[in-house]
Motif scaffolding. Structure first.
Motif, mmCIF file in Angstrom:
data_model
loop_
_atom_site.group_PDB
_atom_site.id
_atom_site.type_symbol
_atom_site.label_atom_id
_atom_site.label_comp_id
_atom_site.label_asym_id
_atom_site.label_seq_id
_atom_site.Cartn_x
_atom_site.Cartn_y
_atom_site.Cartn_z
ATOM 1 N N ARG A 91 26.017 39.536 -16.919
ATOM 2 C CA ARG A 91 26.379 40.928 -17.111
ATOM 3 C C ARG A 91 26.037 41.672 -15.821
ATOM 4 N NH1 ARG A 91 21.456 40.282 -19.958
ATOM 5 N NH2 ARG A 91 20.048 42.082 -19.912
ATOM 6 N N ALA A 92 26.619 42.869 -15.707
ATOM 7 C CA ALA A 92 26.420 43.655 -14.488
ATOM 8 C C ALA A 92 25.857 45.018 -14.853
ATOM 9 C CB ALA A 92 27.740 43.815 -13.744
ATOM 10 N N ARG A 93 25.088 45.569 -13.936
ATOM 11 C CA ARG A 93 24.558 46.918 -14.156
ATOM 12 C C ARG A 93 24.551 47.672 -12.837
ATOM 13 N NH1 ARG A 93 19.375 47.705 -17.868
ATOM 14 N NH2 ARG A 93 20.908 46.857 -19.296
ATOM 15 N N SER A 94 24.988 48.928 -12.891
ATOM 16 C CA SER A 94 25.028 49.777 -11.708
ATOM 17 C C SER A 94 23.811 50.695 -11.721
ATOM 18 C CB SER A 94 26.322 50.596 -11.751
ATOM 19 O OG SER A 94 26.487 51.279 -10.549
ATOM 20 N N VAL A 95 23.061 50.705 -10.612
ATOM 21 C CA VAL A 95 21.784 51.423 -10.566
ATOM 22 C C VAL A 95 21.656 52.156 -9.235
ATOM 23 C CG1 VAL A 95 19.270 51.158 -10.651
ATOM 24 C CG2 VAL A 95 20.701 49.596 -11.938
ATOM 25 N N ILE A 96 21.145 53.387 -9.275
ATOM 26 C CA ILE A 96 20.775 54.067 -8.029
ATOM 27 C C ILE A 96 19.471 53.442 -7.544
ATOM 28 C CG2 ILE A 96 19.992 56.264 -7.057
ATOM 29 C CD1 ILE A 96 21.958 57.648 -8.973
ATOM 30 N N GLY A 97 19.413 53.130 -6.253
ATOM 31 C CA GLY A 97 18.289 52.366 -5.694
ATOM 32 C C GLY A 97 16.920 52.842 -6.119
ATOM 33 N N GLY A 98 16.713 54.157 -6.147
ATOM 34 C CA GLY A 98 15.394 54.705 -6.471
ATOM 35 C C GLY A 98 14.948 54.447 -7.896
ATOM 36 N N PHE A 99 15.894 54.072 -8.767
ATOM 37 C CA PHE A 99 15.558 53.845 -10.181
ATOM 38 C C PHE A 99 15.543 52.368 -10.557
ATOM 39 C CE2 PHE A 99 17.459 58.127 -10.138
ATOM 40 C CZ PHE A 99 16.408 58.846 -10.678
ATOM 41 N N ILE A 100 15.644 51.494 -9.559
ATOM 42 C CA ILE A 100 15.832 50.072 -9.871
ATOM 43 C C ILE A 100 14.643 49.472 -10.616
ATOM 44 C CG2 ILE A 100 14.977 49.099 -7.665
ATOM 45 C CD1 ILE A 100 17.499 47.206 -7.831
ATOM 46 N N ARG A 118 11.007 35.858 -5.042
ATOM 47 C CA ARG A 118 9.798 36.565 -4.604
ATOM 48 C C ARG A 118 10.117 37.501 -3.439
ATOM 49 N NH1 ARG A 118 6.770 35.570 -0.411
ATOM 50 N NH2 ARG A 118 7.170 33.360 -0.110
ATOM 51 N N PRO A 119 9.733 38.784 -3.558
ATOM 52 C CA PRO A 119 9.954 39.679 -2.419
ATOM 53 C C PRO A 119 9.017 39.310 -1.289
ATOM 54 C CG PRO A 119 8.721 40.821 -4.139
ATOM 55 C CD PRO A 119 9.056 39.448 -4.677
ATOM 56 N N SER A 120 9.443 39.530 -0.069
ATOM 57 C CA SER A 120 8.515 39.373 1.053
ATOM 58 C C SER A 120 8.649 40.627 1.903
ATOM 59 C CB SER A 120 8.805 38.098 1.855
ATOM 60 O OG SER A 120 10.140 38.089 2.288
ATOM 61 N N PRO A 121 7.558 41.026 2.571
ATOM 62 C CA PRO A 121 7.512 42.345 3.209
ATOM 63 C C PRO A 121 8.639 42.577 4.212
ATOM 64 C CG PRO A 121 5.352 41.282 3.243
ATOM 65 C CD PRO A 121 6.319 40.267 2.737
ATOM 66 N N ASP A 122 9.108 41.502 4.858
ATOM 67 C CA ASP A 122 10.074 41.677 5.948
ATOM 68 C C ASP A 122 11.522 41.525 5.475
ATOM 69 O OD1 ASP A 122 9.654 39.100 5.248
ATOM 70 O OD2 ASP A 122 9.798 38.276 7.270
ATOM 71 N N TRP A 123 11.748 41.420 4.156
ATOM 72 C CA TRP A 123 13.088 41.080 3.691
ATOM 73 C C TRP A 123 13.470 41.935 2.496
ATOM 74 C CZ3 TRP A 123 14.199 37.875 -0.835
ATOM 75 C CH2 TRP A 123 15.547 37.534 -0.949
ATOM 76 N N GLN A 124 14.405 42.881 2.708
ATOM 77 C CA GLN A 124 14.844 43.800 1.650
ATOM 78 C C GLN A 124 13.618 44.322 0.904
ATOM 79 O OE1 GLN A 124 17.365 41.069 -0.514
ATOM 80 N NE2 GLN A 124 19.163 41.600 0.654
ATOM 81 N N GLY A 125 12.571 44.613 1.680
ATOM 82 C CA GLY A 125 11.238 44.818 1.108
ATOM 83 C C GLY A 125 11.143 45.848 0.013
ATOM 84 N N ASP A 126 11.595 47.081 0.303
ATOM 85 C CA ASP A 126 11.364 48.173 -0.651
ATOM 86 C C ASP A 126 12.066 47.931 -1.981
ATOM 87 O OD1 ASP A 126 9.915 49.298 1.302
ATOM 88 O OD2 ASP A 126 11.318 50.893 1.801
ATOM 89 N N LEU A 127 13.336 47.527 -1.912
ATOM 90 C CA LEU A 127 14.119 47.339 -3.128
ATOM 91 C C LEU A 127 13.534 46.221 -3.985
ATOM 92 C CD1 LEU A 127 16.604 48.886 -4.013
ATOM 93 C CD2 LEU A 127 18.035 47.072 -3.066
#
Length: 281
Positions: A91-100, A118-127
Motif C-alpha cells: 500500500r502507499a501513503r502520502s506524507v508531508i516530511g515533517g509528519f513522517i 537502519r538510519p545512519s547519520p550521513d544518509w537521509q539522516g533527518d527523515l
C-alpha cells in the motif's frame, strides 16, 4: 501451531530499502509471517515567497516531479516483488516530511513488528531518524532494524540478548519471544561498567537465563567488563565475537522539546551496528 506475525515494512525507496525487504523475507522464512510493504511518498513542503502570499515560483513543477518519481518507485516495487515467490501486500501513503514520524508510529501500532533499514547519520539522516524515533518511541511495538548493506542469510538463529536489568530490556525480551523460541543459540550479554555493578548484573542476567529455562530455552550468560571502550562498543564487539545474527536490546531515549535525545547505546547502535537489531522501548 504459531499464528503468523504481521510485519510492516516502510519504504522510501526500493533500492535504498532493499535491506529491510530482504530482512522481512528472511524473517518470514524462519517464522510464519505475512509482509505488508508501505511505500511512502514524501510530499515536498511548500516554500513560501517573502510576502508570504503564495508559494514560490516553480512550486507546481517540484510537486509534479515528486509525483512522477513516486510513480516510478511504485513500478520498481512491483517489479522487485514480482521477482520473488513470497506474497507481499503493498500500500502507499502520502506524507508531508515533517509528519513522517507521527504517521509511521500510528501505522506501526497495527502490526506485530516493523522492519526498517537502519538510519545512519550521513544518509537521509533527518527523515529516516524521524521514522525510527516515531516507531521506537511512539508505536508501543517492537522494531527490527537492518543495516543498510545487509544481505544476510539468517536472522535469529544465533541471538545476543543485551541485558542491563532495566524496563526497556525486559520489554525487548518479551517482544523477542517468537525469535527466541526458534533460535539455535541464545547468549545473554551484560556489560559491566565497573567492578561494583558486575555482581548485580551477573545475578540479574542469571535470573533471565532461569526464566528462559522455564520456557525450555537454553541460554548462556556472559558478563563483560567494559575495557574502557564504552558499554555500546563492548556489546557489539561481543556480538561480533559470537557471530550473532540478531541483537535484541532496549531502545533508550528521552524527549526534550519534542526532539529525542538518545541514550548512548541506542545512539551507537544507530551509527555502527553491523547486525540486525530488534529494539523495544
Amino acid at each position: 501451531t504459531m499464528r503468523p506475525l504481521d510485519l510492516l515494512v516502510p519504504l522510501l525507496s526500493v533500492k535504498d530499502d532493499e535491506a529491510a525487504l530482504a530482512a522481512a523475507e528472511t524473517v518470514a522464512e524462519a517464522l510464519p509471517a505475512r509482509i505488508s510493504a508501505l511505500l511512502i511518498e514524501v510530499q515536498p513542503e511548500p516554500v513560501y515567497t517573502f510576502e508570504g502570499v503564495g508559494v514560490a515560483a516553480g512550486w507546481s513543477g517540484i510537486v509534479a516531479h515528486a509525483r512522477k518519481q513516486f510513480e516510478l518507485e511504485k513500478k520498481r516495487l512491483e517489479d522487485r516483488l514480482a521477482s520473488r515467490q513470497r506474497a507481499v501486500t503493498t500500500r502507499a501513503r502520502s506524507v508531508i516530511g515533517g509528519f513522517i514520524g507521527r504517521e509511521l508510529s500510528a501505522a506501526a501500532r497495527h502490526a506485530d513488528l516493523t522492519i526498517m533499514t537502519r538510519p545512519s547519520p550521513d544518509w537521509q539522516g533527518d527523515l529516516r531518524t524521524a521514522m525510527f524515533e516515531g516507531v521506537l518511541f511512539g508505536a508501543g511495538r517492537p522494531l527490527l532494524l537492518a543495516p543498510p548493506d545487509w544481505r544476510g542469510q539468517a536472522i535469529g538463529r544465533n541471538i545476543v540478548l543485551a541485558w542491563n536489568g532495566k524496563r526497556e530490556a525486559a520489554r525487548a525480551l518479551a517482544d523477542a519471544r517468537p525469535f527466541l523460541d526458534q533460535a539455535d543459540k541464545i547468549t545473554i550479554v551484560a556489560v559491566a561498567s565497573d567492578r561494583s555493578s558486575h555482581d548485580a548484573l551477573a545475578l540479574s542476567a542469571a535470573d533471565v537465563a532461569a526464566h528462559l529455562t522455564r520456557r525450555e530455552l537454553n541460554a548462556e550468560v556472559r558478563v563483560v567488563q567494559d575495557p574502557g571502550i564504552g558499554e555500546q562498543q563492548a556489546l557489539f564487539a561481543e556480538a561480533g565475537a559470537l557471530s550473532a545474527d540478531l541483537v535484541v536490546m532496549g531502545g533508550y531515549g528521552r524527549s526534550r522539546l519534542g526532539e529525542f535525545i538518545f541514550g548512548g547505546v541506542t545512539r551507537e547502535a544507530l551509527k555502527s551496528a553491523r547486525v540486525p537489531l530488534l529494539m523495544s522501548h
